[in-house]
Design an enzyme around this catalytic site. Structure first.
Site, PDB file in Angstrom:
ATOM      1  N   ASP A  41       5.983   2.325   1.890  1.00 47.05           N
ATOM      2  CA  ASP A  41       5.100   1.193   2.151  1.00 47.05           C
ATOM      3  C   ASP A  41       4.400   1.437   3.487  1.00 47.05           C
ATOM      4  O   ASP A  41       5.036   1.436   4.542  1.00 47.05           O
ATOM      5  CB  ASP A  41       5.931  -0.097   2.197  1.00 47.05           C
ATOM      6  CG  ASP A  41       5.074  -1.349   2.328  1.00 47.05           C
ATOM      7  OD1 ASP A  41       3.900  -1.230   2.726  1.00 47.05           O
ATOM      8  OD2 ASP A  41       5.596  -2.449   2.035  1.00 47.05           O
ATOM      9  N   HIS A  42       3.076   1.631   3.414  1.00 47.93           N
ATOM     10  CA  HIS A  42       2.343   2.012   4.617  1.00 47.93           C
ATOM     11  C   HIS A  42       2.202   0.860   5.614  1.00 47.93           C
ATOM     12  O   HIS A  42       1.770   1.073   6.754  1.00 47.93           O
ATOM     13  CB  HIS A  42       0.959   2.537   4.235  1.00 47.93           C
ATOM     14  CG  HIS A  42       0.453   3.605   5.151  1.00 47.93           C
ATOM     15  ND1 HIS A  42       1.123   4.014   6.280  1.00 47.93           N
ATOM     16  CD2 HIS A  42      -0.674   4.368   5.118  1.00 47.93           C
ATOM     17  CE1 HIS A  42       0.459   4.966   6.886  1.00 47.93           C
ATOM     18  NE2 HIS A  42      -0.650   5.203   6.214  1.00 47.93           N
ATOM     19  N   ARG A  43       2.563  -0.355   5.224  1.00 50.66           N
ATOM     20  CA  ARG A  43       2.602  -1.450   6.185  1.00 50.66           C
ATOM     21  C   ARG A  43       3.776  -1.270   7.141  1.00 50.66           C
ATOM     22  O   ARG A  43       3.734  -1.694   8.301  1.00 50.66           O
ATOM     23  CB  ARG A  43       2.741  -2.794   5.461  1.00 50.66           C
ATOM     24  CG  ARG A  43       1.582  -3.153   4.552  1.00 50.66           C
ATOM     25  CD  ARG A  43       1.894  -4.414   3.756  1.00 50.66           C
ATOM     26  NE  ARG A  43       3.092  -4.261   2.931  1.00 50.66           N
ATOM     27  CZ  ARG A  43       3.601  -5.219   2.159  1.00 50.66           C
ATOM     28  NH1 ARG A  43       3.027  -6.416   2.134  1.00 50.66           N
ATOM     29  NH2 ARG A  43       4.674  -4.989   1.421  1.00 50.66           N
ATOM     30  N   VAL A  67       5.797   1.882   7.199  1.00 53.59           N
ATOM     31  CA  VAL A  67       6.038   3.285   7.543  1.00 53.59           C
ATOM     32  C   VAL A  67       4.692   3.982   7.691  1.00 53.59           C
ATOM     33  O   VAL A  67       3.906   4.047   6.739  1.00 53.59           O
ATOM     34  CB  VAL A  67       6.883   3.970   6.448  1.00 53.59           C
ATOM     35  CG1 VAL A  67       7.184   5.403   6.837  1.00 53.59           C
ATOM     36  CG2 VAL A  67       8.164   3.189   6.181  1.00 53.59           C
ATOM     37  N   PRO A  89       0.840  -1.204   0.000  1.00 53.02           N
ATOM     38  CA  PRO A  89       0.000   0.000   0.000  1.00 53.02           C
ATOM     39  C   PRO A  89       0.875   1.254   0.000  1.00 53.02           C
ATOM     40  O   PRO A  89       1.561   1.549   0.974  1.00 53.02           O
ATOM     41  CB  PRO A  89      -0.797  -0.129   1.299  1.00 53.02           C
ATOM     42  CG  PRO A  89       0.033  -1.011   2.167  1.00 53.02           C
ATOM     43  CD  PRO A  89       0.774  -1.937   1.270  1.00 53.02           C
TER      44      PRO A  89
END
Length: 475
Positions: A445-447, A449, A269
Site C-alpha cells: 500500500d503506497h499510502r 509504504v 494504491p
C-alpha cells in the site's frame, strides 16, 4: 403423558459467527425433529462469507422443528431451529405433537373453520404459507375492511396459486404451485424463469437448480441432415454437457472475496516490485532441516523458510507492518505480525493467518503452517483465523507460475507472491551454472509504504533466501 407447551419451546437464532456478517447458508443438518439434543451439541453446519462453521445448540431438549431446509441462506438473527426444553422426551411427547419441518409441501393442509363455540385450534406454522389463525384480538384499523368470508376464500385460493383479494388477480384458479426450495425460487426469479414452465427432475417432482439453468439455456440445435453431395455443417463449439453456458450464483466465500478484492484494488494504491533470486542454498537447508531431530514430526518445505525470511525482514523494517485508518486519518503501526497464508479451497480463496507469528520459533512456525493448511483443506477454518491479518504470503509457484501482481487483503500493508522454483542457468562465482531460481513479487500500500521501504523489505527477503545463514545473524 406429557404435552409440549409453547412456553417450553426455545428458538435458536442464526448467530453472527464472524465479525459483522449478515447471513449464512445452511449446508447440513445433523439433527431431525424428534431428536434429543444436549447443550453444546453441533446441530448444523453453515457457510458464511468467510468459512464453513459448525453451530452448537446452547441448551438441552427435543428438536421440535427445523425452520429451513439445507441450501437456504438465512439472515443473522432469524430463528433456524425450535427445541422443546420442557423435559419432554422422544417417546410420549413425540406422540402428542408431530414435529414440523419448515419445508414446502406439495399440498398444504388448511385447517377447517372453527365453530363459534370453540376457540380456534393452534396450527403449526409452515414457512411460506403465513401464520396460523390466532385468537388474539387486535384493535380494528380505520378504513375499508375486507369481509371475513372474502379473506378466508382468498387465503384458500392463495394456497392453490390464485389470489383475488381486493380485485388483485394471480394465476388461474386451480393452478398448482411448483415445488421448489427457496434458493431455487430466488435463482429462477433472478434469471427470469417461470417455474410453472420448468420440468422438474428432483424427487417427488421438486424443481432443482439444474432444472432452472436448463430452462434458460438455448435449445440444442437440431441435427443437420445432409446428402452425400451436400456440405457438412460445421461442428458446434465443444461444451461440457450440451449447453453453451453455465451460470453459478456468487455467494459465500467467493462473494466475500470478490467484494474484498474490488474494495482493496480501488481503495489502496498498489505498487508491486519484483526480484529474481538464487535459492539453491535455501533448498539445501530444507533438506538438512528434515534430518534435524528438533524438526521431527513437522513438515519442512521452502514456504517455511520464506515465511521466516519475511518475518525477519519485517523485524528489520517494522514500519512496513501497518494499516491505514481512513476515518481518523492515521497510520496504525502494528507491533505484532499475524502472518496470512493464502489458501485455495473448494469454496474459494481464503487467507487464514498465524497469530503472533513473529514470536514463534522455526519448529513452532512449521507446526502452525501445517495446521493452517490442513484446516483450510478440510473447509474448517474458523472466521477468527481469517481476521486481523497484517502481512500475507501467496505461493503461486505451486501452480507452476513464475510470479504475479497480488492484490492486498483489505487492511493489510503488504503481500508477498512466491513464484515457481526452477533450475536455470545462473552466474555463480563468476561461472554460469545450473541453480535453483525463483521470482518474488511484493505488493504494498503506497499510502503506508514508499518505494524505499518496500524495496528494503523485498531485498532483505531475497538476501536471506540466497544466504540462509542470515536467519541467524539477522534474527
Amino acid at each position: 403423558m406429557t404435552t409440549m407447551t409453547d412456553a417450553s419451546v426455545r428458538e435458536f437464532k442464526m448467530p453472527d459467527v464472524g465479525e459483522g456478517l449478515t447471513e449464512a447458508e445452511i449446508l447440513k443438518w445433523y439433527v431431525q425433529p424428534g431428536d434429543t439434543v444436549t447443550d453444546g451439541q453441533v446441530v448444523c453446519e453453515v457457510e458464511t462469507a468467510k468459512a464453513a462453521v459448525e453451530l452448537p445448540i446452547p441448551y438441552d431438549g427435543v428438536v421440535r422443528a427445523l425452520h429451513f431446509p439445507e441450501g437456504t441462506t438465512v439472515d443473522v438473527g432469524t430463528s433456524i431451529i425450535a427445541v422443546d426444553v420442557g423435559g419432554g422426551g422422544g417417546g410420549a411427547a413425540a406422540e402428542t405433537e408431530t414435529p414440523v419441518v419448515a419445508e414446502e409441501t406439495e399440498t398444504p393442509v388448511v385447517a377447517e373453520a372453527p365453530e363459534e363455540a370453540k376457540p380456534p385450534a393452534r396450527q403449526p406454522v409452515l414457512v411460506g404459507y403465513g401464520v396460523a389463525v390466532s385468537s388474539t384480538k387486535r384493535r380494528p384499523r380505520k378504513g375499508a375492511e375486507v369481509p371475513a368470508q372474502e379473506v378466508a376464500a382468498a387465503v384458500q385460493q392463495e394456497l392453490n396459486g390464485h389470489s383475488t383479494v381486493n380485485g388483485l388477480a394471480g394465476p388461474a384458479a386451480g393452478a398448482v404451485r411448483p415445488l421448489a426450495k427457496p434458493p431455487v425460487r430466488k435463482l429462477a426469479k433472478d434469471l427470469g424463469v417461470d417455474l410453472t414452465t420448468v420440468t422438474p427432475s428432483g424427487p417427488d417432482g421438486i424443481i432443482t437448480r439444474e432444472d432452472v439453468h436448463a430452462a434458460v439455456a438455448p435449445p440444442a440445435p437440431e441435427p443437420v441432415r445432409t446428402t452425400p453431395a451436400a456440405p457438412v455443417a460445421p461442428a458446434p463449439v465443444a461444451t461440457y454437457d450440451g449447453t453453451r453456458e453455465t451460470r453459478v450464483p456468487v455467494r459465500g466465500v467467493r462473494k466475500a472475496t470478490a467484494a474484498a478484492m474490488v474494495g482493496s484494488a480501488f481503495t489502496a494504491p498498489h505498487v508491486t516490485e519484483f526480484v529474481t533470486v538464487d535459492v539453491t542454498r535455501t533448498l539445501k537447508l530444507v533438506e538438512e532441516l528434515k534430518q534435524d531431530k528438533e524438526m521431527q514430526g513437522v513438515r519442512v518445505n521452502p514456504l517455511l523458510l520464506i515465511a521466516k525470511a519475511l518475518l525477519v525482514a519485517i523485524r528489520r523494517n517494522p514500519d512496513v507492518n501497518a494499516s491505514w485508518d481512513e476515518a481518523n486519518q492515521e497510520i496504525v503501526l502494528k507491533h505484532y505480525v499475524n502472518l496470512g497464508i493464502a489458501a485455495a479451497t473448494p469454496r474459494g480463496l481464503i487467507v487464514p493467518n498465524i497469530k503472533d507469528a513473529h514470536e514463534k520459533t522455526l519448529p513452532q512456525l512449521a507446526a502452525a503452517l501445517a495446521e493452517l493448511v490442513s484446516t483450510a483443506r478440510d473447509g474448517k477454518t474458523s472466521p477468527g483465523a481469517m481476521q486481523s491479518g497484517t502481512v500475507t504470503i501467496t505461493n503461486v509457484g505451486v501452480f507452476g507460475v513464475d510470479t504475479g501482481t497480488p492484490i492486498l487483503p483489505p487492511g493489510e500493508s503488504a503481500i508477498l507472491a512466491v513464484g515457481a522454483i526452477r533450475l536455470q542457468p545462473w552466474v555463480h562465482k563468476g561461472k554460469v551454472k545450473p541453480r535453483q531460481v525463483t521470482t518474488l513479487a511484493l505488493s504494498f500500500d503506497h499510502r503506508l509504504v514508499d518505494g524505499e521501504l518496500g524495496s528494503k523489505v523485498l531485498a532483505d527477503v531475497a538476501a536471506i533466501l540466497e544466504q540462509p545463514k542470515k536467519l541467524i545473524t539477522w534474527a
